[in-house]
Scaffold this motif. Structure first.
Motif, PDB file in Angstrom:
ATOM      1  N   ASP A 198       0.833  -1.211   0.000  1.00  0.00           N
ATOM      2  CA  ASP A 198       0.000   0.000   0.000  1.00  0.00           C
ATOM      3  C   ASP A 198       0.861   1.252   0.000  1.00  0.00           C
ATOM      4  O   ASP A 198       0.563   2.229  -0.692  1.00  0.00           O
ATOM      5  CB  ASP A 198      -0.926   0.025   1.224  1.00  0.00           C
ATOM      6  N   ASP A 199       1.940   1.229   0.783  1.00  0.00           N
ATOM      7  CA  ASP A 199       2.828   2.403   0.832  1.00  0.00           C
ATOM      8  C   ASP A 199       3.508   2.610  -0.509  1.00  0.00           C
ATOM      9  O   ASP A 199       3.673   3.735  -0.987  1.00  0.00           O
ATOM     10  CB  ASP A 199       3.896   2.236   1.922  1.00  0.00           C
ATOM     11  N   TRP A 200       3.924   1.495  -1.139  1.00  0.00           N
ATOM     12  CA  TRP A 200       4.582   1.606  -2.437  1.00  0.00           C
ATOM     13  C   TRP A 200       3.611   2.194  -3.463  1.00  0.00           C
ATOM     14  O   TRP A 200       3.974   3.090  -4.223  1.00  0.00           O
ATOM     15  CB  TRP A 200       5.075   0.226  -2.910  1.00  0.00           C
ATOM     16  N   ARG A 201       2.355   1.713  -3.459  1.00  0.00           N
ATOM     17  CA  ARG A 201       1.386   2.231  -4.436  1.00  0.00           C
ATOM     18  C   ARG A 201       1.125   3.716  -4.197  1.00  0.00           C
ATOM     19  O   ARG A 201       1.077   4.509  -5.143  1.00  0.00           O
ATOM     20  CB  ARG A 201       0.064   1.455  -4.345  1.00  0.00           C
ATOM     21  N   ALA A 202       0.973   4.104  -2.921  1.00  0.00           N
ATOM     22  CA  ALA A 202       0.689   5.515  -2.613  1.00  0.00           C
ATOM     23  C   ALA A 202       1.855   6.385  -3.063  1.00  0.00           C
ATOM     24  O   ALA A 202       1.660   7.450  -3.672  1.00  0.00           O
ATOM     25  CB  ALA A 202       0.438   5.679  -1.114  1.00  0.00           C
ATOM     26  N   SER A 203       3.068   5.935  -2.798  1.00  0.00           N
ATOM     27  CA  SER A 203       4.235   6.734  -3.171  1.00  0.00           C
ATOM     28  C   SER A 203       4.388   6.796  -4.690  1.00  0.00           C
ATOM     29  O   SER A 203       4.717   7.829  -5.259  1.00  0.00           O
ATOM     30  CB  SER A 203       5.447   6.135  -2.468  1.00  0.00           C
ATOM     31  N   ARG A 204       4.109   5.676  -5.371  1.00  0.00           N
ATOM     32  CA  ARG A 204       4.204   5.686  -6.839  1.00  0.00           C
ATOM     33  C   ARG A 204       3.145   6.616  -7.432  1.00  0.00           C
ATOM     34  O   ARG A 204       3.434   7.415  -8.328  1.00  0.00           O
ATOM     35  CB  ARG A 204       3.988   4.262  -7.376  1.00  0.00           C
ATOM     36  N   ASP A 205       1.901   6.572  -6.892  1.00  0.00           N
ATOM     37  CA  ASP A 205       0.848   7.427  -7.436  1.00  0.00           C
ATOM     38  C   ASP A 205       1.193   8.886  -7.188  1.00  0.00           C
ATOM     39  O   ASP A 205       0.991   9.734  -8.053  1.00  0.00           O
ATOM     40  CB  ASP A 205      -0.507   7.081  -6.796  1.00  0.00           C
ATOM     41  N   ALA A 206       1.745   9.183  -5.986  1.00  0.00           N
ATOM     42  CA  ALA A 206       2.110  10.575  -5.679  1.00  0.00           C
ATOM     43  C   ALA A 206       3.193  11.043  -6.638  1.00  0.00           C
ATOM     44  O   ALA A 206       3.141  12.161  -7.153  1.00  0.00           O
ATOM     45  CB  ALA A 206       2.584  10.679  -4.238  1.00  0.00           C
ATOM     46  N   ASN A 262       3.781   9.908  -9.652  1.00  0.00           N
ATOM     47  CA  ASN A 262       3.192  10.073 -10.984  1.00  0.00           C
ATOM     48  C   ASN A 262       2.447  11.393 -11.077  1.00  0.00           C
ATOM     49  O   ASN A 262       2.516  12.093 -12.072  1.00  0.00           O
ATOM     50  CB  ASN A 262       2.214   8.923 -11.307  1.00  0.00           C
ATOM     51  N   HIS A 263       1.725  11.756  -9.964  1.00  0.00           N
ATOM     52  CA  HIS A 263       1.000  13.031  -9.961  1.00  0.00           C
ATOM     53  C   HIS A 263       1.966  14.190 -10.081  1.00  0.00           C
ATOM     54  O   HIS A 263       1.747  15.134 -10.819  1.00  0.00           O
ATOM     55  CB  HIS A 263       0.172  13.183  -8.673  1.00  0.00           C
ATOM     56  N   THR A 264       3.069  14.099  -9.294  1.00  0.00           N
ATOM     57  CA  THR A 264       4.048  15.185  -9.316  1.00  0.00           C
ATOM     58  C   THR A 264       4.596  15.365 -10.733  1.00  0.00           C
ATOM     59  O   THR A 264       4.676  16.478 -11.244  1.00  0.00           O
ATOM     60  CB  THR A 264       5.212  14.869  -8.352  1.00  0.00           C
ATOM     61  N   SER A 265       4.932  14.235 -11.400  1.00  0.00           N
ATOM     62  CA  SER A 265       5.454  14.343 -12.768  1.00  0.00           C
ATOM     63  C   SER A 265       4.397  14.949 -13.692  1.00  0.00           C
ATOM     64  O   SER A 265       4.693  15.779 -14.521  1.00  0.00           O
ATOM     65  CB  SER A 265       5.809  12.981 -13.333  1.00  0.00           C
ATOM     66  N   ARG A 266       3.124  14.488 -13.510  1.00  0.00           N
ATOM     67  CA  ARG A 266       2.074  15.000 -14.396  1.00  0.00           C
ATOM     68  C   ARG A 266       1.862  16.496 -14.152  1.00  0.00           C
ATOM     69  O   ARG A 266       1.783  17.277 -15.082  1.00  0.00           O
ATOM     70  CB  ARG A 266       0.766  14.232 -14.122  1.00  0.00           C
ATOM     71  N   ASP A 267       1.828  16.915 -12.848  1.00  0.00           N
ATOM     72  CA  ASP A 267       1.622  18.333 -12.540  1.00  0.00           C
ATOM     73  C   ASP A 267       2.753  19.167 -13.114  1.00  0.00           C
ATOM     74  O   ASP A 267       2.544  20.250 -13.650  1.00  0.00           O
ATOM     75  CB  ASP A 267       1.535  18.543 -11.019  1.00  0.00           C
TER      76      ASP A 267
END
Ligand SMILES: CC(C)(COP(=O)(O)OP(=O)(O)OC[C@H]1O[C@@H](n2cnc3c(N)ncnc32)[C@H](O)[C@@H]1OP(=O)(O)O)[C@@H](O)C(=O)NCCC(=O)NCCS
Length: 230
Positions: A203-211, A213-218
């Motif tokens: 769960d921590d890995w998924r949350a960190s990966r999604d965050a 990905n968001h940072t890169s997209r932003d």
């Protein structure tokens, strides 16, 4: 890593597989090649023994891990063993190569810590010429994806000797959490060393990966808006 280079009991299990057993996971037949920004991780080959024995047997690389094989022939036997374990579905070992070059400069190992890989354990070693270059982190992200997406693990453990500053720093920056000290758990050069048990949970890995990905997209959106306005 610290206990992984050779384990007789895992080898025995590999030989006990029935001849007609159906291998269900594609990675058990051959590890996929994983491509990052700087590295390609691929299955080990016997021909990797020479470069690995040159790069991974130096004092600075080997001082906090279980002693690696001491000769190229020893590495050949280790590589044969990794392929048997992969076929048995208990273990995977990737060679680290730089994009555009096929030479193995390090390894990432993953073994099941419980049957079925619910909990896995990993270890890694890279030639010291490549430390601090981003090679480790690039490869590690690929392995994390493999562990959580392909193997379906929910928890990935690692052990690092307390004195292993680089190994500890490497784990911490991936988000691994220290969970406890394993006292006198690694015998090295006649001395028992304390290790810390680190874990990354799915769960921590998924949350960190999604965050991230968001940072890169932003960042991409901001750059695009900026480019449009100027
Ligand atoms: C473990 C290993 C693969 C990591 O690769 P690496 O290229 O050295 O790792 P990185 O440089 O990306 O990361 C190490 C981090 O630890 C930090 N670090 C270095 N020395 C440190 C020390 N003494 N104490 C704490 N942190 C330290 C680095 O600054 C770096 O963090 P940063 O990128 O934020 O600056 C490599 O060092 C290696 O092969 N070591 C020998 C084998 C080994 O010990 N493996 C088991 C590890 S548990």
């Amino acid at each position: 890593m610290e206990k992984m280079p050779y384990r007789q009991e895992l080898d025995d299990r590999a030989f006990q597989q029935p001849h007609n057993q159906i291998v269900t996971s594609p990675w058990q037949q051959k590890l996929p090649a994983l491509t990052g920004r700087q590295v390609v991780l691929r299955e080990l080959r016997i021909s990797d023994a020479k470069s690995l024995s040159t790069l991974l047997t130096t004092q600075e690389v080997a001082r906090f891990i279980s002693p690696p094989p001491s000769t190229a022939e020893g590495f050949e036997r280790f590589i044969e063993w990794t392929l048997r374990q992969r076929t048995a579905g208990t273990y995977a070992c990737f060679a680290v190569t730089l994009k555009g070059f096929d030479t193995a400069i390090g390894i990432f190992q993953v073994r099941e810590a419980e049957p079925g890989f619910g909990t896995a354990e990993w270890g890694f070693a890279i030639g010291s010429q490549f430390w601090g270059t981003g090679v480790f982190e690039d490869g590690a992200q690929l392995v994390l994806e493999f562990v959580f997406e392909t193997l379906g693990a929910h928890r990935l453990e690692a052990r690092a000797a307390v004195r292993n500053g680089r190994g500890t720093g490497a784990l911490l920056k991936l988000g691994a959490v220290p969970e406890g000290v394993l006292r006198s758990s690694l015998l090295r050069d006649g001395e028992y060393l304390d290790q810390v048990l680190y874990a990354i949970v799915e769960d921590d890995w998924r949350a960190s990966r999604d965050a991230s990905n968001h940072t890169s997209r932003d960042r991409w959106i901001q750059t695009s808006i900026f480019a449009t306005m100027h």
